[in-house]
Design a protein around this motif. Structure first.
Motif, mmCIF file in Angstrom:
data_model
loop_
_atom_site.group_PDB
_atom_site.id
_atom_site.type_symbol
_atom_site.label_atom_id
_atom_site.label_comp_id
_atom_site.label_asym_id
_atom_site.label_seq_id
_atom_site.Cartn_x
_atom_site.Cartn_y
_atom_site.Cartn_z
ATOM 1 N N ASP A 136 0.354 -1.255 -0.348
ATOM 2 C CA ASP A 136 0.284 -0.127 0.193
ATOM 3 C C ASP A 136 0.832 1.663 -0.080
ATOM 4 O O ASP A 136 1.308 1.232 0.428
ATOM 5 C CB ASP A 136 -0.750 0.100 1.617
ATOM 6 N N ILE A 137 1.249 2.480 -1.136
ATOM 7 C CA ILE A 137 1.764 3.059 -0.601
ATOM 8 C C ILE A 137 1.092 4.463 -0.669
ATOM 9 O O ILE A 137 -0.583 4.762 -1.151
ATOM 10 C CB ILE A 137 2.132 3.341 -1.962
ATOM 11 N N SER A 138 1.192 5.182 0.243
ATOM 12 C CA SER A 138 -0.127 7.189 -0.155
ATOM 13 C C SER A 138 1.765 7.926 0.502
ATOM 14 O O SER A 138 3.100 7.988 0.463
ATOM 15 C CB SER A 138 -0.337 6.844 1.542
ATOM 16 N N VAL A 139 1.581 9.213 -0.018
ATOM 17 C CA VAL A 139 2.470 10.349 0.118
ATOM 18 C C VAL A 139 2.246 10.740 1.318
ATOM 19 O O VAL A 139 1.386 11.211 2.006
ATOM 20 C CB VAL A 139 2.401 11.549 -0.227
ATOM 21 N N LEU A 140 3.819 11.017 1.888
ATOM 22 C CA LEU A 140 4.328 12.019 3.627
ATOM 23 C C LEU A 140 4.146 12.932 3.615
ATOM 24 O O LEU A 140 5.332 13.900 2.594
ATOM 25 C CB LEU A 140 5.241 10.651 4.410
ATOM 26 N N PRO A 141 3.273 13.997 3.981
ATOM 27 C CA PRO A 141 3.955 15.451 3.853
ATOM 28 C C PRO A 141 4.330 15.681 5.158
ATOM 29 O O PRO A 141 4.924 14.858 6.077
ATOM 30 C CB PRO A 141 2.424 15.994 4.680
ATOM 31 N N PRO A 142 5.433 16.822 4.997
ATOM 32 C CA PRO A 142 6.460 17.408 5.289
ATOM 33 C C PRO A 142 5.957 17.216 6.980
ATOM 34 O O PRO A 142 4.304 17.476 6.819
ATOM 35 C CB PRO A 142 7.177 18.333 5.067
#
Length: 400
Positions: A136-142
């Motif tokens: 499963d893949i998502s974007v990690l915000p700063p």
């Protein structure tokens, strides 16, 4: 099991990763720029986002007419080479150890500007297998975004109101113009979906920023299908609603129309005190380069603005999203089958699910499998790999 993978541009490419259950065991690696940049440049030339000095129409023609993303064999080769150049092999070994135990890890990626166009879900790790098949893949915000002081994540109500703005009419722009219709012919399935939104319908001409701000204040979800254009910096990213030029805001008018800038969302679009917009827990932006925040060194843009306003899940695109008309006109042999409407339905279904990240990845897994096995042009990564979800849960409390 969840791992955070972060990239930093500092001449060479620096990457680090840590498993969230082992925060005291970070790993790091450096990729020499000369080994990486050629394949990144090749990928940038494959997607339909404009290169420096290139027009939007020119970018679409370059990518769709003879680009590798609509050529099965060439895309398989390029996606494999991007993976080999970019993905840390020690992390791949760690993934395999979890997969052997029947556990599918969650990869949270924080790209750098030079890797902003990389579709992590579509990286080809082996014959017939993309990264999204195993992860499963998502974007990690700063951290400065997700854990910003005063940020409050809006609670999600599965039965709450869904604000849907589908293909709004932009003042001064006819259907055949640059800011004309993105959907073209509306399928019966999409019309049925739109009828359940607030406001209902497609191609409305009465959804301006004041209307939208009021509607979002009590909504559970927001789905936008339309135009987004980028600027020279993140806060200059613009959504195009039915706002006339005399509407107040921070973006310059385009003839009879004033776009809604990310700066309007963060600071408020009216004169006077700063009044950030409130956003529902889940937001989906089916629009060109709506996730363009990642291209800028500073964490700003539409996704960041919506996360700041209370959104936990924001699905957006990495590059310019071709329309059905563009695909059938420019891609040799492309079938006359709608692609954008089914994509909207899939994105909406993902945001109805208990876990939007996994649900979006499920749709991408199915498309990736069909593309790998058949080369069906309607399943080219040029559409499904454009999407990713930024996941920004409520800020942690450190005062326990």
């Amino acid at each position: 099991m969840t791992v955070q993978l972060k990239f930093v541009d500092a001449g060479d490419l620096y990457l680090s990763w840590r498993w969230e259950h082992e925060p005291d065991r970070p790993r790091a690696q450096v990729v020499p720029r000369e080994l990486l940049q050629p394949v990144l440049d090749e990928w940038a030339a494959a997607v339909p986002s404009p290169l420096p000095g290139e027009s939007a129409d020119g970018a679409l023609r370059r990518s769709l007419t003879h680009g590798p993303l609509v050529d099965h064999a060439r895309e398989l080769d390029l996606a494999t080479r991007v993976y080999r150049a970019l993905f840390p092999q020690p992390l791949a070994v760690e993934f395999n150890s979890w997969l052997e135990q029947g556990i599918r890890p969650h990869l949270r990626v924080q790209p750098s500007p030079s890797t902003a166009l990389v579709p992590w879900e579509a990286l080809r790790v082996d014959e017939g297998e993309r990264a999204v098949h195993s992860l499963d893949i998502s974007v990690l915000p700063p951290a400065t975004v997700g854990n910003a002081p005063g940020r409050r994540v809006t609670a999600f109500d599965p039965q709450g109101t869904v604000v849907g703005v589908l293909d709004p009419k932009v003042p001064g722009f006819a259907d055949a113009s640059g800011l004309g219709s993105v959907l073209g012919r509306v399928t019966p399935e999409l019309a049925t979906l739109a009828s359940g939104f607030a406001p209902g319908g497609v191609r409305r001409d009465d959804i301006d920023r004041d209307h939208l701000e009021r509607a979002l204040a009590t909504a559970a979800r927001f789905l936008y299908v339309g135009h987004v254009t980028t600027g020279g910096h993140g806060l200059g990213a613009r959504m195009h609603l039915s706002c006339t030029a005399d509407t107040t805001g921070r973006a310059a008018p385009l003839g009879a129309h004033r776009p809604l800038a990310a700066a309007d969302i963060v600071l408020g679009h009216r004169p006077g005190p700063v009044r950030p917009w409130r956003f529902p827990n889940r937001v989906a932006l089916v629009a060109c380069e709506s996730g363009g925040d990642l291209r800028f060194a500073e964490p700003s843009g539409l996704v960041t603005a919506m996360v700041h306003g209370g959104a936990e899940h924001v699905t957006a695109t990495r590059w310019t999203l071709p329309t059905d008309e563009g695909l059938t006109r420019l891609v040799p042999g492309f079938p006359s089958t709608p692609v954008l409407a089914p994509t909207v339905l899939a994105i909406d279904a993902a945001h109805r699910a208990p876990d939007p990240v996994t649900a979006l990845n499920d749709w991408q897994r199915a498309a990736a499998t069909r593309w790998e096995e058949t080369g069906d042009l309607t399943c080219s990564p040029i559409v499904w790999a454009a999407f990713t979800t930024t996941w920004a849960p409520a800020p942690r409390s450190w005062d326990r």
